[in-house]
Design an enzyme around this catalytic site. Structure first.
Site, mmCIF file in Angstrom:
data_model
loop_
_atom_site.group_PDB
_atom_site.id
_atom_site.type_symbol
_atom_site.label_atom_id
_atom_site.label_comp_id
_atom_site.label_asym_id
_atom_site.label_seq_id
_atom_site.Cartn_x
_atom_site.Cartn_y
_atom_site.Cartn_z
ATOM 1 N N HIS A 67 26.869 63.875 43.369
ATOM 2 C CA HIS A 67 26.460 64.921 42.415
ATOM 3 C C HIS A 67 26.084 64.285 41.082
ATOM 4 O O HIS A 67 25.368 64.878 40.283
ATOM 5 C CB HIS A 67 27.551 65.975 42.232
ATOM 6 C CG HIS A 67 28.782 65.466 41.547
ATOM 7 N ND1 HIS A 67 29.669 64.618 42.161
ATOM 8 C CD2 HIS A 67 29.248 65.650 40.292
ATOM 9 C CE1 HIS A 67 30.628 64.321 41.302
ATOM 10 N NE2 HIS A 67 30.409 64.938 40.164
ATOM 11 N N LYS A 96 38.530 62.151 40.141
ATOM 12 C CA LYS A 96 39.004 61.399 38.975
ATOM 13 C C LYS A 96 37.901 61.317 37.905
ATOM 14 O O LYS A 96 38.133 61.580 36.737
ATOM 15 C CB LYS A 96 39.377 59.984 39.449
ATOM 16 C CG LYS A 96 40.153 59.174 38.467
ATOM 17 C CD LYS A 96 40.477 57.798 39.043
ATOM 18 C CE LYS A 96 41.294 57.871 40.315
ATOM 19 N NZ LYS A 96 41.736 56.550 40.794
ATOM 20 N N LYS A 108 34.078 54.197 47.224
ATOM 21 C CA LYS A 108 35.148 53.200 47.363
ATOM 22 C C LYS A 108 34.753 52.203 48.436
ATOM 23 O O LYS A 108 33.999 52.539 49.349
ATOM 24 C CB LYS A 108 36.456 53.885 47.768
ATOM 25 C CG LYS A 108 37.685 53.071 47.444
ATOM 26 C CD LYS A 108 38.077 53.199 45.988
ATOM 27 C CE LYS A 108 39.287 52.394 45.649
ATOM 28 N NZ LYS A 108 39.775 52.713 44.289
HETATM 29 P P1 NAD Z 1 47.291 44.505 42.875
HETATM 30 O O1 NAD Z 1 46.873 43.904 44.151
HETATM 31 O O2 NAD Z 1 46.993 43.816 41.588
HETATM 32 O O3 NAD Z 1 48.858 44.802 42.872
HETATM 33 C C1 NAD Z 1 49.547 45.446 43.906
HETATM 34 C C2 NAD Z 1 50.998 44.999 43.796
HETATM 35 O O4 NAD Z 1 51.793 45.730 44.720
HETATM 36 C C3 NAD Z 1 51.176 43.506 44.137
HETATM 37 O O5 NAD Z 1 52.045 42.914 43.194
HETATM 38 C C4 NAD Z 1 51.786 43.545 45.529
HETATM 39 O O6 NAD Z 1 52.590 42.417 45.819
HETATM 40 C C5 NAD Z 1 52.609 44.826 45.449
HETATM 41 N N1 NAD Z 1 52.910 45.390 46.763
HETATM 42 C C6 NAD Z 1 52.134 45.388 47.876
HETATM 43 N N2 NAD Z 1 52.772 46.000 48.885
HETATM 44 C C7 NAD Z 1 53.960 46.416 48.389
HETATM 45 C C8 NAD Z 1 55.073 47.090 48.940
HETATM 46 N N3 NAD Z 1 55.090 47.457 50.227
HETATM 47 N N4 NAD Z 1 56.146 47.335 48.146
HETATM 48 C C9 NAD Z 1 56.151 46.939 46.856
HETATM 49 N N5 NAD Z 1 55.130 46.277 46.272
HETATM 50 C C10 NAD Z 1 54.050 46.027 47.033
HETATM 51 O O7 NAD Z 1 46.669 45.989 42.888
HETATM 52 P P2 NAD Z 1 46.393 46.939 41.662
HETATM 53 O O8 NAD Z 1 44.997 46.744 41.225
HETATM 54 O O9 NAD Z 1 47.514 46.846 40.696
HETATM 55 O O10 NAD Z 1 46.430 48.362 42.409
HETATM 56 C C11 NAD Z 1 47.644 49.017 42.706
HETATM 57 C C12 NAD Z 1 47.346 50.485 42.971
HETATM 58 O O11 NAD Z 1 46.686 51.050 41.831
HETATM 59 C C13 NAD Z 1 46.441 50.754 44.167
HETATM 60 O O12 NAD Z 1 46.829 51.974 44.770
HETATM 61 C C14 NAD Z 1 45.081 50.930 43.524
HETATM 62 O O13 NAD Z 1 44.218 51.725 44.305
HETATM 63 C C15 NAD Z 1 45.465 51.642 42.247
HETATM 64 N N6 NAD Z 1 44.471 51.523 41.180
HETATM 65 C C16 NAD Z 1 44.110 50.306 40.676
HETATM 66 C C17 NAD Z 1 43.178 50.252 39.638
HETATM 67 C C18 NAD Z 1 42.790 48.951 38.976
HETATM 68 O O14 NAD Z 1 42.109 49.000 37.943
HETATM 69 N N7 NAD Z 1 43.203 47.805 39.457
HETATM 70 C C19 NAD Z 1 42.593 51.434 39.157
HETATM 71 C C20 NAD Z 1 42.990 52.652 39.693
HETATM 72 C C21 NAD Z 1 43.931 52.682 40.705
#
Ligand code: NAD
Length: 477
Positions: A67, A96, A108
């Site tokens: 959109h 979002k 995504k």
């Molecule tokens: P990342 O890979 O930097 O960090 C993820 C962390 O979670 C790592 O430290 C990993 O070891 C840990 N992890 C993985 N499995 C786990 C488990 N079973 N139990 C506990 N810890 C666990 O990822 P990120 O960029 O920080 O993203 C994390 C979440 O935030 C995701 O859902 C992502 O979609 C969301 N997100 C990220 C962004 C961004 O800008 N990076 C933006 C919006 C949303």
């Protein structure tokens, strides 16, 4: 983390939450279906020669809604990536972006790979090949589809993707805008790496300014002194935990990682823990708190604020009843399943939903995209001019004080802060704070103003879907 088998999938969960909201809306016939469905998902399988053999990888890029264009959404590297997950995440991106008024549709991407299994040069080959497959189909393009970092990806991967695009589009002057989350020296913007965690902090500040919301969560006061549990010390979790503990006086008593957790009643030193995990690959042995091997059980411990910042589905039918936090802020995408959401709503636990809570990333990505298209750093034109105008006022006030013997002086601290013009970082934080406040207010208005809306998630969906519907309406649909 496994979910009980009687739970809907992540995508079904997103659809259930969407359906719950649209039942309270009066959309034109058929529009509900048009907004809900994912427009397209492209699956790519490609081979890369690694360690003497050809390894085949599977990746996805899903476009939920066009959109508005370009569409926007991160690229995730994880073995758990699948079409269902990518489509759910793309749908969340649509809502979002609408909620925080970033002018994008939702998209995504994901690649089934465990980045920990490969050397840096191998990851570069894999990332560039994946990017090549998407770029040649315009699934990465500054005007059509602009990825960003997500789980398992960061600045490094975004720089490779941007470079790959430029190699394939050598005359595109806007090439740097094909992806966001790049390093500063490759067209990035100050404050992007910290943006999602910073946004979580601003979201919590906005929540604690809302007296009615705080009361609904059965809480009192400000963020100061609130005890926090964080799951996932990656990009989002680390920055959120660091800012809350260092700047808002909210001690992080527990950090849960996939290979163990640390608990400290007095609050964990986040910087020290992060350095320890980076060095040792595990929180085990960290001296700043007690180590627990099975971290996920600690999600259920007593605390004020629970921040799941790792992955989806971690609060589900199997543990929702035992969650004691009064407030959950979904820093990760989809950490609470639809079933758990219902249980927690009944328990009066307030949930700040993912589509708002982690929107800081896409908000600053939007600023980066604008910076790339305008080819100029924010603040470059006006910073010194702003400083010299402030200097004029300070000089004049000091002259009046001297000439009229009023006998007051401006404190050096005030002068230093007032005289400093805003650079890119200050402007990015200001824009992010403004965005998070306005989006919170738009949700809270629905949450507090409608009797049939009892939770923030439904309020967020109503607000976002209303905006997407208005876009379609403007196009004549
Ligand atoms: P990342 O890979 O930097 O960090 C993820 C962390 O979670 C790592 O430290 C990993 O070891 C840990 N992890 C993985 N499995 C786990 C488990 N079973 N139990 C506990 N810890 C666990 O990822 P990120 O960029 O920080 O993203 C994390 C979440 O935030 C995701 O859902 C992502 O979609 C969301 N997100 C990220 C962004 C961004 O800008 N990076 C933006 C919006 C949303």
């Amino acid at each position: 983390m496994s979910q009980p088998s009687n739970e809907p999938s992540f995508r079904e969960s997103v659809d259930l939450m969407f359906n719950r909201a649209v039942r309270l809306m009066d959309l034109r016939p058929g529009l509900e279906e048009k907004i809900r469905v994912c427009n397209a998902t492209y699956t790519v399988r490609f081979g890369v020669r690694l360690r003497g053999e050809i390894k085949t990888f599977t990746g996805y890029r899903s476009v939920h809604s066009e959109h508005m264009e370009p569409v926007k959404g991160g690229i995730r590297f994880s073995l758990g990536v699948n079409q269902d997950e990518v489509e759910a995440l793309a749908a969340l991106m649509t809502y979002k972006c609408a909620l925080v008024e970033a002018p994008f549709g939702g998209s995504k991407g994901g690649l089934c790979v465990d980045p920990r299994e490969y050397e840096e040069h191998e990851m570069e080959m894999i990332t560039r090949r994946f990017a090549y497959e998407l770029i040649k189909r315009d699934l990465i393009n500054p005007a059509q589809n602009v990825p960003a970092p997500d789980m398992g990806t960061g600045e490094r991967e975004m720089a490779w993707i941007a470079d790959q695009y430029k190699r394939m589009h050598t005359t595109d002057i806007n090439g740097a805008a094909c992806v966001t989350g790049k390093p500063i020296n490759a067209g990035g913007i100050q404050g992007r790496t910290e943006a999602t965690g910073r946004g979580v902090q601003y979201a919590l500040r906005a929540f604690f300014r809302d007296d009615e919301g705080v009361k609904k969560a059965n809480m009192k006061g400000t963020l100061d002194g609130k005890r926090v549990i964080v799951q996932g010390l990656g990009n989002v979790g680390y920055h959120a935990a660091k800012f809350l503990s260092e700047e808002d006086g909210a001690p992080v008593v527990c950090v849960i990682e996939y290979n163990g957790a640390i608990w400290n009643d007095d609050g964990i030193d986040i910087e020290e823990l992060k350095q320890y995990i980076t060095e040792h690959g595990t929180p085990e042995g960290f001296s700043g708190g007690q180590f627990f091997e099975h971290g996920e059980n600690l999600l259920e411990r007593e605390c004020d604020i629970l921040i799941p910042a790792a992955l989806e589905g971690v609060i589900n039918l199997s543990n929702a009843n035992r969650i004691k936090a009064k407030l959950i802020i979904e820093a990760a995408n989809g950490p609470v399943t639809a079933g758990a959401d219902e249980i927690l709503r009944d328990k009066k636990t307030v949930i700040i939903p993912d589509m708002y809570a982690n929107a800081g990333g896409v908000t600053v990505s939007y600023f980066e995209w604008v910076k790339n298209l305008s080819h100029i750093r924010f603040g470059r034109m006006q910073r010194r001019q702003e400083e010299s105008r402030h200097q004029l006022i300070v000089d004049e006030l000091e002259r009046i004080s001297r000439d009229t013997s009023i006998n007051w002086t401006l404190s050096p601290d005030f002068k230093e802060k007032y005289l400093k013009g805003a650079g890119e970082m200050e402007l990015v934080r200001s824009g992010l704070d403004d965005t998070m406040r306005l989006a919170y207010d738009s949700m809270a208005q629905v949450w507090h103003g409608r009797e049939d809306v009892t939770d923030l998630r439904t309020a967020a969906y109503l607000t976002a879907i209303g905006k997407v519907a208005a876009s379609y309406h403007a196009k004549g649909l």
